[in-house]
Motif scaffolding. Structure first.
Motif, PDB file in Angstrom:
ATOM      1  N   SER A 363       0.819  -1.221   0.000  1.00 30.22           N
ATOM      2  CA  SER A 363       0.000   0.000   0.000  1.00 30.22           C
ATOM      3  C   SER A 363       0.848   1.265   0.000  1.00 30.22           C
ATOM      4  CB  SER A 363      -0.961   0.008   1.208  1.00 30.22           C
ATOM      5  OG  SER A 363      -1.865  -1.070   1.124  1.00 30.22           O
ATOM      6  N   VAL A 364       2.000   1.189  -0.690  1.00 24.63           N
ATOM      7  CA  VAL A 364       2.892   2.331  -0.867  1.00 24.63           C
ATOM      8  C   VAL A 364       3.107   2.538  -2.362  1.00 24.63           C
ATOM      9  CG1 VAL A 364       5.190   3.288  -0.470  1.00 24.63           C
ATOM     10  CG2 VAL A 364       4.052   1.961   1.324  1.00 24.63           C
ATOM     11  N   ALA A 365       2.871   3.748  -2.829  1.00 23.76           N
ATOM     12  CA  ALA A 365       2.988   4.043  -4.258  1.00 23.76           C
ATOM     13  C   ALA A 365       4.290   4.784  -4.536  1.00 23.76           C
ATOM     14  CB  ALA A 365       1.803   4.881  -4.730  1.00 23.76           C
ATOM     15  N   VAL A 366       5.099   4.219  -5.436  1.00 24.94           N
ATOM     16  CA  VAL A 366       6.335   4.845  -5.911  1.00 24.94           C
ATOM     17  C   VAL A 366       6.326   4.752  -7.439  1.00 24.94           C
ATOM     18  CG1 VAL A 366       7.610   4.244  -3.814  1.00 24.94           C
ATOM     19  CG2 VAL A 366       7.634   2.685  -5.779  1.00 24.94           C
ATOM     20  N   VAL A 367       7.277   5.427  -8.077  1.00 29.70           N
ATOM     21  CA  VAL A 367       7.359   5.403  -9.534  1.00 29.70           C
ATOM     22  C   VAL A 367       8.610   4.642  -9.945  1.00 29.70           C
ATOM     23  CG1 VAL A 367       7.339   6.805 -11.645  1.00 29.70           C
ATOM     24  CG2 VAL A 367       6.252   7.678  -9.563  1.00 29.70           C
ATOM     25  N   PRO A 368       8.498   3.694 -10.890  1.00 31.11           N
ATOM     26  CA  PRO A 368       9.689   2.936 -11.305  1.00 31.11           C
ATOM     27  C   PRO A 368      10.710   3.814 -12.002  1.00 31.11           C
ATOM     28  CG  PRO A 368       7.811   2.439 -12.732  1.00 31.11           C
ATOM     29  CD  PRO A 368       7.282   3.260 -11.592  1.00 31.11           C
ATOM     30  N   GLY A 369      11.982   3.520 -11.760  1.00 27.43           N
ATOM     31  CA  GLY A 369      13.056   4.304 -12.361  1.00 27.43           C
ATOM     32  C   GLY A 369      13.095   4.204 -13.868  1.00 27.43           C
ATOM     33  N   SER A 370      12.618   3.094 -14.430  1.00 26.24           N
ATOM     34  CA  SER A 370      12.616   2.942 -15.886  1.00 26.24           C
ATOM     35  C   SER A 370      11.798   4.030 -16.559  1.00 26.24           C
ATOM     36  CB  SER A 370      12.086   1.563 -16.270  1.00 26.24           C
ATOM     37  OG  SER A 370      10.834   1.303 -15.644  1.00 26.24           O
ATOM     38  N   ALA A 371      10.795   4.575 -15.875  1.00 23.15           N
ATOM     39  CA  ALA A 371      10.015   5.680 -16.431  1.00 23.15           C
ATOM     40  C   ALA A 371      10.874   6.925 -16.623  1.00 23.15           C
ATOM     41  CB  ALA A 371       8.834   6.005 -15.520  1.00 23.15           C
ATOM     42  N   PHE A 372      11.971   7.009 -15.881  1.00 23.21           N
ATOM     43  CA  PHE A 372      12.877   8.149 -15.959  1.00 23.21           C
ATOM     44  C   PHE A 372      14.140   7.821 -16.758  1.00 23.21           C
ATOM     45  CE2 PHE A 372      10.483   8.271 -12.000  1.00 23.21           C
ATOM     46  CZ  PHE A 372       9.905   9.530 -12.050  1.00 23.21           C
ATOM     47  N   GLY A 373      14.141   6.662 -17.401  1.00 23.65           N
ATOM     48  CA  GLY A 373      15.246   6.312 -18.288  1.00 23.65           C
ATOM     49  C   GLY A 373      16.367   5.524 -17.663  1.00 23.65           C
ATOM     50  N   LEU A 374      16.200   5.026 -16.434  1.00 26.46           N
ATOM     51  CA  LEU A 374      17.241   4.228 -15.803  1.00 26.46           C
ATOM     52  C   LEU A 374      16.592   3.088 -15.028  1.00 26.46           C
ATOM     53  CD1 LEU A 374      20.339   4.168 -15.591  1.00 26.46           C
ATOM     54  CD2 LEU A 374      20.131   5.340 -13.398  1.00 26.46           C
ATOM     55  N   ASP A 375      16.811   1.874 -15.491  1.00 31.13           N
ATOM     56  CA  ASP A 375      16.198   0.691 -14.878  1.00 31.13           C
ATOM     57  C   ASP A 375      16.829   0.371 -13.523  1.00 31.13           C
ATOM     58  OD1 ASP A 375      14.760   0.511 -17.202  1.00 31.13           O
ATOM     59  OD2 ASP A 375      15.935  -1.136 -18.052  1.00 31.13           O
ATOM     60  N   GLY A 376      16.053  -0.348 -12.710  1.00 34.22           N
ATOM     61  CA  GLY A 376      16.578  -0.848 -11.445  1.00 34.22           C
ATOM     62  C   GLY A 376      16.454   0.112 -10.281  1.00 34.22           C
ATOM     63  N   TYR A 377      15.620   1.131 -10.421  1.00 34.85           N
ATOM     64  CA  TYR A 377      15.446   2.138  -9.378  1.00 34.85           C
ATOM     65  C   TYR A 377      13.962   2.396  -9.136  1.00 34.85           C
ATOM     66  CZ  TYR A 377      20.418   3.369  -9.703  1.00 34.85           C
ATOM     67  OH  TYR A 377      21.786   3.341  -9.679  1.00 34.85           O
ATOM     68  N   ILE A 378      13.664   3.018  -8.014  1.00 30.77           N
ATOM     69  CA  ILE A 378      12.341   3.568  -7.753  1.00 30.77           C
ATOM     70  C   ILE A 378      12.515   5.005  -7.273  1.00 30.77           C
ATOM     71  CG2 ILE A 378      11.100   1.422  -7.305  1.00 30.77           C
ATOM     72  CD1 ILE A 378      11.566   1.853  -4.309  1.00 30.77           C
ATOM     73  N   ARG A 379      11.604   5.865  -7.711  1.00 25.45           N
ATOM     74  CA  ARG A 379      11.635   7.258  -7.247  1.00 25.45           C
ATOM     75  C   ARG A 379      10.629   7.428  -6.127  1.00 25.45           C
ATOM     76  NH1 ARG A 379       9.087  12.580  -9.939  1.00 25.45           N
ATOM     77  NH2 ARG A 379       7.331  11.645  -8.841  1.00 25.45           N
ATOM     78  N   ILE A 380      11.108   7.989  -5.042  1.00 22.59           N
ATOM     79  CA  ILE A 380      10.286   8.207  -3.853  1.00 22.59           C
ATOM     80  C   ILE A 380      10.240   9.700  -3.573  1.00 22.59           C
ATOM     81  CG2 ILE A 380      10.124   7.798  -1.373  1.00 22.59           C
ATOM     82  CD1 ILE A 380      11.656   5.151  -1.880  1.00 22.59           C
ATOM     83  N   ALA A 381       9.034  10.275  -3.605  1.00 19.08           N
ATOM     84  CA  ALA A 381       8.870  11.694  -3.293  1.00 19.08           C
ATOM     85  C   ALA A 381       8.589  11.833  -1.800  1.00 19.08           C
ATOM     86  CB  ALA A 381       7.728  12.288  -4.109  1.00 19.08           C
ATOM     87  N   TYR A 382       9.439  12.585  -1.107  1.00 18.43           N
ATOM     88  CA  TYR A 382       9.236  12.736   0.333  1.00 18.43           C
ATOM     89  C   TYR A 382       8.556  14.064   0.656  1.00 18.43           C
ATOM     90  CZ  TYR A 382      14.046  14.620  -0.246  1.00 18.43           C
ATOM     91  OH  TYR A 382      15.171  15.274  -0.677  1.00 18.43           O
ATOM     92  N   ALA A 383       7.614  14.451  -0.201  1.00 20.73           N
ATOM     93  CA  ALA A 383       6.798  15.640   0.034  1.00 20.73           C
ATOM     94  C   ALA A 383       5.511  15.229   0.752  1.00 20.73           C
ATOM     95  CB  ALA A 383       6.482  16.342  -1.283  1.00 20.73           C
ATOM     96  N   LEU A 384       5.678  14.745   1.969  1.00 22.49           N
ATOM     97  CA  LEU A 384       4.576  14.211   2.753  1.00 22.49           C
ATOM     98  C   LEU A 384       4.932  14.369   4.226  1.00 22.49           C
ATOM     99  CD1 LEU A 384       1.922  12.857   1.801  1.00 22.49           C
ATOM    100  CD2 LEU A 384       2.998  10.640   2.189  1.00 22.49           C
ATOM    101  N   ASP A 385       3.926  14.351   5.088  1.00 22.66           N
ATOM    102  CA  ASP A 385       4.179  14.553   6.516  1.00 22.66           C
ATOM    103  C   ASP A 385       5.067  13.437   7.081  1.00 22.66           C
ATOM    104  OD1 ASP A 385       2.272  12.463   8.119  1.00 22.66           O
ATOM    105  OD2 ASP A 385       1.335  13.093   6.230  1.00 22.66           O
ATOM    106  N   ASP A 386       5.752  13.749   8.161  1.00 21.62           N
ATOM    107  CA  ASP A 386       6.742  12.839   8.739  1.00 21.62           C
ATOM    108  C   ASP A 386       6.153  11.476   9.098  1.00 21.62           C
ATOM    109  OD1 ASP A 386       8.258  15.091   8.523  1.00 21.62           O
ATOM    110  OD2 ASP A 386       8.943  15.132  10.599  1.00 21.62           O
ATOM    111  N   ALA A 387       4.965  11.473   9.710  1.00 21.02           N
ATOM    112  CA  ALA A 387       4.367  10.215  10.140  1.00 21.02           C
ATOM    113  C   ALA A 387       4.086   9.304   8.945  1.00 21.02           C
ATOM    114  CB  ALA A 387       3.078  10.483  10.919  1.00 21.02           C
ATOM    115  N   SER A 388       3.590   9.880   7.872  1.00 23.70           N
ATOM    116  CA  SER A 388       3.296   9.082   6.675  1.00 23.70           C
ATOM    117  C   SER A 388       4.579   8.550   6.054  1.00 23.70           C
ATOM    118  CB  SER A 388       2.521   9.923   5.657  1.00 23.70           C
ATOM    119  OG  SER A 388       1.259  10.290   6.161  1.00 23.70           O
TER     120      SER A 388
END
Length: 404
Positions: A363-388
């Motif tokens: 139940s955690v949504a991230v974006v695969p790195g391949s969408a950004f042109g580099l396989d084997g990664y995930i992009r995590i946006a930390y624009a969210l409150d600390d508890a979340s």
């Protein structure tokens, strides 16, 4: 006419929808089913727009500033934009050498659409923002992707740039701080790139500085036309109020650059959208001319989040994450998970599989790195409150511990 009629423009038909928004749509669908999802996808601050900016918008409505504006933007806003580029970036800008658009995305699209012809190439360092290659393709150009891995700090080197430039090269796109990696180019790194570019006068430079104010550890921001003024006559420097002032939905981007380019972009915009929202333009004036405490405060919050996010990710089996220098993204290496089986029995054959499994099973949504042109990664946006963010990291860790 049949609903199956295939009459799309061939460039549009070949384009891909935004990978980020595809994930966001999946999150919305899961939430509609009753699931509780922590989304680490959206590239926008989680703070409210500062009060004085909101009040300026209300005052604009009350004053009747609700009609069309000039295509290139209100003069008062263009003067504020020019002052921003002079004072913060050391660029020689006046109000006539600026352009206001409906978001930074429109600035970039208009620049490419105004200049690219069939066969023209655009050098795009990867990892890249997902929309760059699609915009190039829609505008009739060809993307020359230059992979910039962790060994170079996810940044383009002078040697790689020199090797990539060819007879058909029309543009180089630079994004610092970077989406998705948070990489920031130093003055010395930009100096080395500028030296290469001076040897190739046919190459235009698009400097995407939208995350300029989100730079950490007291580092200093530099933009390439500032480092090498001789490049100013062929550099479009783009920025906006969305990230620095938590104004993503207000849709105000702006740029400075050579007059011939800005005039062409204005002509295109005049037949496309005309001027940006009048109310948003007045709000942007208040943002650029008002107090800047919000920027410092939000930067401190993002740096604190970055520090504990990266520490928690690096304490997670199968995940490795370098420390980003800016923006609000962690670009985490998940290659150690590839080839394994998720706790729910899903085969993880790619970073996209890992991202989908994290959404469906953790139940955690991230974006695969391949969408950004580099396989084997995930992009995590930390624009969210600390508890979340803490809860998301714990869920990712639990998922990884159970992956076999």
């Amino acid at each position: 006419m049949s609903r199956d009629f295939q009459g799309l423009n061939r460039r549009l038909a070949a384009a891909q929808p935004s990978a980020t928004y595809r994930i966001i749509d999946r999150v919305a669908a899961r939430r509609a089913e009753g699931a509780t999802i922590i989304s680490l996808c959206a590239g926008e601050p989680d703070f409210d727009t500062p009060a004085h900016i909101r009040q300026a918008a209300i005052a604009a409505i009350d004053a009747g500033h609700t009609r069309y504006t000039q295509v290139a933007g209100l003069r008062v806003l263009r003067e504020a934009v020019a002052a921003k580029f002079r004072d913060e970036n050391g660029l020689q800008a006046d109000w006539e050498s600026t352009l206001v658009c409906s978001g930074g995305k429109q600035v970039i699209y208009n620049a490419l659409a105004a200049t690219l012809n069939e066969g023209d190439e655009v050098i795009i360092p990867a990892p890249y923002w997902v929309s760059y290659p699609e915009m190039v393709q829609l505008c009739g150009g060809h993307s020359r992707i230059v992979t910039c891995g962790a060994d170079s700090g996810f940044k383009l080197t002078a040697q790689a740039l020199q090797s990539a430039i060819g007879a058909d090269t029309r543009w180089l796109i630079l994004n610092s701080p970077s989406n998705p990696t948070g990489a920031v180019y130093s003055r010395e790194e930009l100096r080395a790139l500028a030296d290469v570019l001076l040897e190739h006068p046919q190459v235009l430079v698009l400097s995407d500085d939208i995350y300029e104010h989100l730079i950490f550890d007291r580092a200093e921001f530099h933009t390439i036309a500032q480092v090498e003024p001789r490049l100013a006559e062929r550099t479009l420097t783009m920025n906006g109020v969305s990230k620095a002032y938590a104004m993503t939905g207000w849709r105000i981007g702006f740029a400075t650059g050579p007059r011939w380019l800005l005039e062409a972009m204005e002509k295109l915009q005049g037949q496309q959208t005309s001027g940006a929202c009048s109310i948003s333009q007045h709000a942007a004036v208040a943002a650029l001319r008002g107090p800047k405490d919000f920027i410092r405060e939000s930067r401190e919050v993002f740096q604190r989040r970055r520090d504990f996010m990266v520490a928690m990710l690096n304490d997670t089996p199968g995940i490795r994450c370098d420390m980003p220098a800016g923006a609000f993204y962690a670009f985490a290496d998940c290659s150690a998970l590839i080839g394994k089986v998720s706790p729910g029995g899903r085969g993880l054959f790619s970073d996209e599989d890992a991202a989908h499994a994290l959404l469906d099973e953790a139940s955690v949504a991230v974006v695969p790195g391949s969408a950004f042109g580099l396989d084997g990664y995930i992009r995590i946006a930390y624009a969210l409150d600390d508890a979340s963010l803490h809860a998301a990291c714990e869920a990712i860790r639990s998922f990884c511990l159970k992956t076999k």
